[in-house]
Design a protein around this motif. Structure first.
Motif, PDB file in Angstrom:
ATOM      1  N   UNK A   1       0.668  -1.122   0.202  1.00 41.97           N
ATOM      2  CA  UNK A   1      -0.175   0.381   0.060  1.00 41.97           C
ATOM      3  C   UNK A   1       0.907   1.419  -0.303  1.00 41.97           C
ATOM      4  N   UNK A   2       1.647   1.399   0.071  1.00 47.30           N
ATOM      5  CA  UNK A   2       2.436   2.786   0.921  1.00 47.30           C
ATOM      6  C   UNK A   2       3.549   2.717  -0.452  1.00 47.30           C
ATOM      7  N   UNK A   3       4.051   1.556  -0.658  1.00 46.79           N
ATOM      8  CA  UNK A   3       4.525   1.461  -1.819  1.00 46.79           C
ATOM      9  C   UNK A   3       3.693   2.351  -3.586  1.00 46.79           C
ATOM     10  N   UNK A   4       2.510   1.294  -3.079  1.00 42.47           N
ATOM     11  CA  UNK A   4       0.991   2.400  -4.492  1.00 42.47           C
ATOM     12  C   UNK A   4       1.091   3.445  -3.951  1.00 42.47           C
ATOM     13  N   UNK A   5       1.320   4.085  -2.860  1.00 44.09           N
ATOM     14  CA  UNK A   5       0.601   5.108  -2.712  1.00 44.09           C
ATOM     15  C   UNK A   5       1.639   6.181  -3.687  1.00 44.09           C
ATOM     16  N   UNK A   6       2.950   6.029  -3.169  1.00 37.92           N
ATOM     17  CA  UNK A   6       4.440   6.407  -3.010  1.00 37.92           C
ATOM     18  C   UNK A   6       4.369   6.344  -4.320  1.00 37.92           C
ATOM     19  N   UNK A   7       3.818   5.370  -5.683  1.00 38.29           N
ATOM     20  CA  UNK A   7       4.402   5.566  -7.431  1.00 38.29           C
ATOM     21  C   UNK A   7       3.339   6.569  -7.773  1.00 38.29           C
ATOM     22  N   UNK A   8       2.010   6.160  -6.856  1.00 35.26           N
ATOM     23  CA  UNK A   8       0.702   7.204  -7.698  1.00 35.26           C
ATOM     24  C   UNK A   8       0.979   8.698  -7.366  1.00 35.26           C
ATOM     25  N   UNK A   9       1.773   9.250  -5.843  1.00 28.25           N
ATOM     26  CA  UNK A   9       2.429  10.688  -6.071  1.00 28.25           C
ATOM     27  C   UNK A   9       3.374  10.810  -6.993  1.00 28.25           C
ATOM     28  N   UNK A  10       4.174  10.205  -6.868  1.00 28.05           N
ATOM     29  CA  UNK A  10       5.225  10.839  -8.484  1.00 28.05           C
ATOM     30  C   UNK A  10       4.484  11.262  -9.603  1.00 28.05           C
ATOM     31  N   UNK A  11       3.783   9.563 -10.009  1.00 28.21           N
ATOM     32  CA  UNK A  11       3.729   9.694 -10.430  1.00 28.21           C
ATOM     33  C   UNK A  11       2.774  11.124 -11.533  1.00 28.21           C
ATOM     34  N   UNK A  12       2.030  11.006 -10.180  1.00 23.85           N
ATOM     35  CA  UNK A  12       1.091  12.353 -10.348  1.00 23.85           C
ATOM     36  C   UNK A  12       1.480  14.004  -9.774  1.00 23.85           C
ATOM     37  N   UNK A  13       2.378  13.962  -9.462  1.00 23.12           N
ATOM     38  CA  UNK A  13       3.203  15.059  -9.359  1.00 23.12           C
ATOM     39  C   UNK A  13       4.007  15.081 -11.087  1.00 23.12           C
ATOM     40  N   UNK A  14       4.201  14.474 -10.888  1.00 26.70           N
ATOM     41  CA  UNK A  14       5.402  15.197 -12.859  1.00 26.70           C
ATOM     42  C   UNK A  14       4.933  14.735 -13.314  1.00 26.70           C
ATOM     43  N   UNK A  15       3.184  14.289 -13.843  1.00 24.12           N
ATOM     44  CA  UNK A  15       1.851  14.498 -14.631  1.00 24.12           C
ATOM     45  C   UNK A  15       1.806  16.155 -14.255  1.00 24.12           C
ATOM     46  N   UNK A  16       1.515  16.543 -13.125  1.00 18.96           N
ATOM     47  CA  UNK A  16       0.783  17.339 -12.849  1.00 18.96           C
ATOM     48  C   UNK A  16       1.892  18.619 -13.650  1.00 18.96           C
ATOM     49  N   UNK A  17       3.572  18.249 -13.110  1.00 17.89           N
ATOM     50  CA  UNK A  17       4.468  19.519 -13.821  1.00 17.89           C
ATOM     51  C   UNK A  17       4.635  19.724 -15.110  1.00 17.89           C
ATOM     52  N   UNK A  18       4.271  18.634 -15.543  1.00 22.16           N
ATOM     53  CA  UNK A  18       4.266  18.637 -17.576  1.00 22.16           C
ATOM     54  C   UNK A  18       2.914  19.379 -17.882  1.00 22.16           C
ATOM     55  N   UNK A  19       2.161  18.980 -17.580  1.00 22.77           N
ATOM     56  CA  UNK A  19       1.152  19.383 -17.304  1.00 22.77           C
ATOM     57  C   UNK A  19       0.764  21.029 -17.888  1.00 22.77           C
ATOM     58  N   UNK A  20       1.379  21.539 -16.222  1.00 25.19           N
ATOM     59  CA  UNK A  20       1.528  23.021 -16.342  1.00 25.19           C
ATOM     60  C   UNK A  20       2.282  23.786 -17.130  1.00 25.19           C
ATOM     61  N   UNK A  21       4.068  22.543 -16.803  1.00 24.11           N
ATOM     62  CA  UNK A  21       4.734  23.457 -18.604  1.00 24.11           C
ATOM     63  C   UNK A  21       3.947  23.682 -19.747  1.00 24.11           C
TER      64      UNK A  21
END
Length: 153
Positions: free
Chosen positions: A32-52
């Protein structure tokens, strides 16, 4: 960040092991912790790319770009397969939903149901007759069914 549903994670783990293995609570918590971390990393990166890119909505395109930027390209073929499966499931659900909104289809289903009801009634009547002893006088049970209400009269 919110917790993932533990029961869902346990069910997912069980399905991937074909139910052959038992998992400790510690293992489930780590997953659960690893899945949460994976989702957080991918979401943050996708958000950054989206804003860029001057966008306000994260799309699948930004998801795959975030996977590449995180150097997880090896996952892309697997993720694309999953994406296709999900699209297929959604299409089937939409088709089924549309079928039950179609009045002609509903009328056909109602006719089929009436036919099945009549067939079952005849088969039941035949079964009753076959079980009766021919040497004894026949007693008939006069039941009438009201199809609309389903009550015995």
């Amino acid at each position: 960040m919110e917790q993932l549903p533990k029961a869902t994670v346990q069910q997912f783990i069980k399905s991937t092991t074909n139910g052959d293995m038992k998992c400790s609570n510690e293992f489930v918590t780590q997953v659960m912790s690893m899945a949460r971390e994976y989702i957080q990393l991918v979401s943050d990166q996708a958000n950054t790319i989206c804003l860029e890119n001057g966008k306000k909505t994260i799309s699948g395109e930004f998801f795959y770009k975030s996977i590449q930027k995180l150097r997880l390209e090896g996952q892309i073929p697997f993720l694309k397969e999953i994406e296709e499966e999900i699209k297929e499931e959604v299409n089937v659900k939409n088709q089924n939903k549309a079928r039950f909104q179609d009045e002609e289809h509903l009328r056909q289903l109602e006719e089929q149901q009436k036919e099945l009801y009549e067939k079952a009634k005849l088969e039941n009547y035949k079964h009753v007759i076959d079980e009766e002893d021919n040497s004894k006088p026949r007693k008939t049970l006069n039941l009438q069914f009201d199809q609309e209400e389903g009550d015995l009269q």
